[in-house]
Every structure is written in C-alpha cells, then in structure tokens.
Enzyme design. Structure first.
Site, PDB file in Angstrom:
ATOM      1  N   ASP A  97       0.856  -1.176   0.000  1.00  0.00           N
ATOM      2  CA  ASP A  97       0.000   0.000   0.000  1.00  0.00           C
ATOM      3  C   ASP A  97       0.897   1.233   0.000  1.00  0.00           C
ATOM      4  OD1 ASP A  97      -2.434   1.553   0.503  1.00  0.00           O
ATOM      5  OD2 ASP A  97      -3.208  -0.278   1.428  1.00  0.00           O
ATOM      6  N   ASP A 192      -3.110   4.652  -2.238  1.00  0.00           N
ATOM      7  CA  ASP A 192      -4.169   5.208  -1.391  1.00  0.00           C
ATOM      8  C   ASP A 192      -4.626   6.588  -1.890  1.00  0.00           C
ATOM      9  OD1 ASP A 192      -5.546   4.737   1.243  1.00  0.00           O
ATOM     10  OD2 ASP A 192      -4.610   6.658   1.743  1.00  0.00           O
ATOM     11  N   GLU A 245      -6.590   3.765  -5.591  1.00  0.00           N
ATOM     12  CA  GLU A 245      -7.870   4.005  -4.934  1.00  0.00           C
ATOM     13  C   GLU A 245      -8.246   5.436  -5.278  1.00  0.00           C
ATOM     14  OE1 GLU A 245      -9.970   4.126  -0.558  1.00  0.00           O
ATOM     15  OE2 GLU A 245      -8.118   5.170  -0.967  1.00  0.00           O
ATOM     16  N   HIS A 311     -11.106  -3.216   3.389  1.00  0.00           N
ATOM     17  CA  HIS A 311     -11.001  -2.931   4.827  1.00  0.00           C
ATOM     18  C   HIS A 311     -11.807  -1.710   5.265  1.00  0.00           C
ATOM     19  CE1 HIS A 311      -8.255  -0.310   2.807  1.00  0.00           C
ATOM     20  NE2 HIS A 311      -8.125   0.413   3.910  1.00  0.00           N
ATOM     21  N   ASP A 312     -12.417  -0.991   4.312  1.00  0.00           N
ATOM     22  CA  ASP A 312     -13.225   0.181   4.653  1.00  0.00           C
ATOM     23  C   ASP A 312     -14.720  -0.085   4.524  1.00  0.00           C
ATOM     24  OD1 ASP A 312     -10.929   1.777   4.973  1.00  0.00           O
ATOM     25  OD2 ASP A 312     -10.961   2.436   2.884  1.00  0.00           O
TER      26      ASP A 312
END
Ligand code: ISL
Ligand code: CA
Length: 528
Positions: A97, A192, A245, A311-312
């Site tokens: 990430d 990210d 993302e 994960h969100d």
C-alpha cells in the site's frame, strides 16, 4: 500480450487482523507467511498488504511515520524479505500500500516542518488562515500548530497531515520510497486516495453536506502530471502494476487515470447500492442498482477492478446478501459476481469464508477512528441515539476488520492472546478449518471458482455483454476467441422466473441444468 495482473486474482490482507504468530494479539508478517500454503491452495496470484510500515496507528497504518521500515508490531525488514521470497516460491506476487497523500504527524518530516526546519518547511500545506474545507472523517480539515503559528491541512485524521505536491522535493521523496520497495522485490502498489494528491487552489469550497472543498482537489491536472512522472521515472522501469484508490471518480476520470498513469483504479459507485451519495445516508439495498453500476463501468472502462469488500467496507454477505436466512447461498452468489466479471478481482480476507459484519454489542468495542469521529459528530448534530447506532453498526469500517476466523477454537484461532478487536462469535461455524474440509462450503466454492477463472481465458479477459437485467437478476456473457460463457445471478431472497436455460459449469445449488427458475440467491456459470 495479456499482462499478468489481468490474469491473476488478488487477495487483500489486513495484516493486523490476519494471523498472529506470537500471541501478542496483533496479526503479523510471520502469521501471513504461515498461511501462504493455504492462499496458494485457494488459487490467488497476488497479495495486497494494507500498510505494514512504522505507524502510530491513529488510522491503523494509513498514517505512516517511516516509509522504509516495518512496524515492529508486524515484524522486521527481514520478515518482509522472507515473505516476498516465500510467496514467490508459490508464484504469488506481493503488492504494498502506497499512502502518500499524507504522512503521520509523527513522521520526522512533519516534526521538522512544525519547527520550520529546511528542507521540510514546505513539505506540508501550511496557512495562516484555514479555509472551510472539511475532512473525510468529519469536522474541520485544519489544525493549528503553536510552534509555527500556522494551520496545516489534513483531509483525514489530525494525525495525517497532507503532503504539499507543489514542492518537487516531495515528489522525489515518493519516487525514492517506491524504488526502495520495488528493489526489494515487490510487484506493485495499491495507491491510497491517489486522485487527490494535488490541490489546485486552497480557496473556500462550495457548501455541501460532505467533503467541502473537494472541487479543488479531486482528479486535478496537477495529479495527472505527477502520476505520469511517477510512471515515467519509476514504474516503467519495473515489471509491476498499480491500482489507484480513487475518490469519487467518474468513468471519464478513470479512463484518464489509466492512460499512461495507473493500470487500474478502484471506483466506488457500486458501493452506493445501499446508500444515498455518502455511506452514512442509509437506504435499502437494491440489486439492480448494483448491477447497473457494475455494467456501466464494464462498458465504459477498458480494465476495471472488481471488488465487493475491502477494509473500509461492511461485509458483502451482511450488506448485499442475507446473512441470516441464506448465508451460504448468498456468499456464493456474490462470489460468482466477483469472479466472473471483466477486470481484476480483489478478494478481501474472510470474504472467501463468508465472514459477516461485526457482532458488536456496544460502541466501546469500536476501534476505527472514522466511526468514533462520525458517531460523536452525529450525536452533536442531535441525530437520535437509535439512528446513530444503526448507522455505525451497518457501516463502520470495523465490520471488515474483525480478525480472521481460522478455526472454531477460542478467538477463532487468530491469536493465543486477547485479540486487538473482538472476533465474531460466529467463528464456531464460519471458519477456515471447517470450510476447508467441507466440499460444499463457501471456501471450497471460491477455490473451485478461482480455479475455473484461472484456466478460462473467456473469464479472465474475454469481452463482457449484458444478456438481461431485472430488478433482482443479472445475466451476462463473456467471450474470447469464439468461446462463450454465460453467468446468471439472483441477489434476492425470492424465486425468480428467467428466460434462461442451459447446462451449468458451476452452480451454488449444485445443479447441472437450469430451467427457467432461479432459487433465492441462486447463481450459476453456464455453458454457451
Ligand atoms: O472509508 C471510506 C468510506 O467507506 C472512505 O471515505 C475512505 O476513507 C476513503 O476511501 C479513503 O480510504 C483510504 O485512505 C484513508 C484510510 O483511512 C482508508 O483505510 C484507506 O482505504 C486515509 O489514508
Ligand atoms: Ca503478533
């Protein structure tokens, strides 16, 4: 030539919750290594690790204080090297990430920036007077620092100051970080919030209910320029891929981001199938809203990411399926969707077991900074206690973050200590051990479906065409070099009449033939 990242299935690991190897209650890199054989057996070809760098964990690793080292809670650089080597032995690639919109406020750069020390003085976005922008986690996006007599911008938590991309030194730092990890043998990055790096101006934003100021930083020309530069100077020199993302992107933005910049992006439109615009404004899940959005992106964007969880996000069975009455059927139906659409599929840890939302009983069990902020904000706005609870229970990011359920043992076999976040009580029935030994389990279905995808070019990169769509049923066709495959999915708890007959290749009801009627949550891959 078809790139390898179009053919492989990605598996996302949230390291804190995956597997604890030393009983300190926190998942770690050795824990991941101990599960590589199982991941290999599942058939995944790429692992994306949520951040494992040094971090004070205000946002569980998305606030990085040292980009070139591993958080001691997770292990060491040597452990990371071992993971890369062990994964490679099993033909699994590792993706990390890259969180570079912001650093942690504990990063050396920020500490020096607060003191006005060069060359870090302008690494962040400082102003004498804040503007009206609001943060992703609710509340103001500016924080005052005494030592400088100025405010800094933080689009996320206070402990996540935004970097200043008008400063070329910052871009050079990012290139250095990328090279550092690519040289160690990783195969790419999940980037990210990558479409918000460059802020065109710091003028006040138009008034709106969320993300005031966003018109000044969403997918701006400056960001496209930076991404092209990162590609030219770093990424193009390695055999790697990037997935960005990207916040609030349209298909048009996505096309631009995937043209000489990134390889693919995560878009969020289909995550609105159970809300109005922002996730906290709840509405009933509508299957056709999900199908329409998926089909639209399949049509408009050349290469998509396919995901239903991360994960969100809440767990997909709890959200788009029926965890109470059809937990297994609906988890398998969602698997069919995830693994037969066109694009790179991303499985989130536990999704392959049919794991469900957090069975929390009180707000004290929450860990997530976003949930806590939003909860206290909503209470201040005098929303009823009842609505606030419902909102958090349904949408908290902790729904996805409860530890992996490996066995029926205490704490699901995740740790011998007391887990950092409670393990779901349903681990006694939903767990890897049981499912691995059961040919009819969700896990076994995933394994079979991944094997099918891995060996079927039409499913991996064939064309996509909608056959038909109703309120509850989605049917489509994938084709490559004259070979066709059909798919049909019913995401409702009622039987559905469909104009569709044929022999199945896979069926979540164990059927060999389909004859005009689908059972609740029935899904099948069909011969054509
Ligand atoms: O969680 C969200 C909605 O469900 C998003 O608003 C999310 O905060 C946004 O997509 C950005 O997410 C990424 O960056 C954040 C981090 O907290 C998230 O975990 C990460 O995925 C800040 O680094
Ligand atoms: Ca540990």
């Amino acid at each position: 030539m078809i790139e390898w990242w179009k053919k492989r299935v990605v598996y996302q690991i949230y390291p804190r919750s995956f597997m604890d190897s030393n009983g300190d209650s926190i998942g770690d890199i050795q824990g991941i290594i101990s599960k590589l054989d199982v991941l290999h057996e599942l058939g995944v070809g790429i692992l994306w690790l949520s951040p494992v760098y040094c971090s004070p964990n205000e946002d569980n690793g998305y606030d990085i204080s040292d980009y070139r080292n591993i958080n001691p809670e997770y292990g060491t650089l040597a452990d990371m090297d071992e993971l890369i080597a062990e994964a490679s032995k099993r033909d699994i690639k590792i993706v990390m990430d890259l969180v570079v919109n912001h650093t942690s406020s504990q990063h050396e750069w920020f500490k020096k920036s607060c003191q006005g020390v060069e060359p870090y003085k302008d690494y962040y976005i400082w102003r004498k007077k804040p503007n009206n922008w609001t943060s992703f986690f609710g509340g103001k996006a500016w924080q005052y620092v005494e030592s400088r007599g100025e405010y800094y911008l933080h689009l996320f938590a206070k402990g996540q100051p935004d970097l200043n991309y008008d400063n070329p030194a910052v871009i050079e730092e990012v290139k250095g970080i990328m090279r550092f990890w690519l040289d160690r043998g990783i195969s790419g990055f999940r980037c990210d919030v990558i479409n918000i790096l460059h802020k065109t101006t710091l003028r006040n934003g138009r008034p709106r209910i969320a993300l005031v100021g966003r018109e000044h930083y969403l997918s701006q020309p400056g960001t496209h320029r930076i991404l092209k530069e990162l590609r030219k100077d770093v990424l193009s020199k390695y055999d790697c891929f990037t997935v960005g993302e990207s916040v609030m992107v349209t298909p048009k933005d996505a096309k631009q981001l995937c043209n000489g910049e990134l390889d693919m992006v995560f878009s969020f439109e289909h995550m609105n199938a159970d809300c109005f615009f922002i996730k906290w404004l709840l509405r009933k899940f509508s299957p056709i809203r999900l199908y329409k959005s998926l089909a639209k992106w399949e049509k408009k964007v050349k290469w998509n990411t396919i995901y239903l969880e991360n994960h969100d996000q809440p767990r997909s069975v709890s959200r788009f399926g029926d965890e109470k009455n059809y937990p297994i059927e609906s988890a398998k139906a969602l698997a069919v969707l995830l693994l037969t659409l066109k694009g790179t599929p991303f499985i989130f840890e536990g999704e392959e077991l049919g794991m469900t939302n957090f069975d929390m009983t009180s707000m004290d069990q929450l860990n997530d900074v976003e949930s806590k902020n939003v909860y206290s904000l909503a209470r201040k706005l005098r929303l009823s206690e009842n609505y606030c609870h419902k909102m958090i229970w349904q949408k908290s990011r902790d729904n996805a973050r409860t530890p992996m359920q490996w066995s029926a043992q205490k704490h699901g076999g995740f740790t011998t200590g007391t887990p950092w976040l409670k393990v779901n009580d349903n681990h006694t029935t939903i767990n890897f051990d049981c499912e691995h030994d059961d040919p009819n389990s969700v896990w076994s279905f995933y394994k079979e479906l991944i094997a099918l995808r891995n060996s079927t070019p039409a499913l991996q990169y064939g064309t996509f065409k909608v056959s038909f769509m109703t309120k509850n049923v989605f049917a489509y066709e994938r084709a490559f070099e004259g070979k066709k495959i059909g798919v049909i999915v019913n995401l409702s708890n009622k039987k559905q009449r469909v104009p569709c007959v044929g022999y199945t290749i896979m069926s979540n009801y164990g059927r060999t033939q389909l004859d005009c009627e689908l059972e609740p949550y029935e899904a099948a891959v069909l011969r054509r």
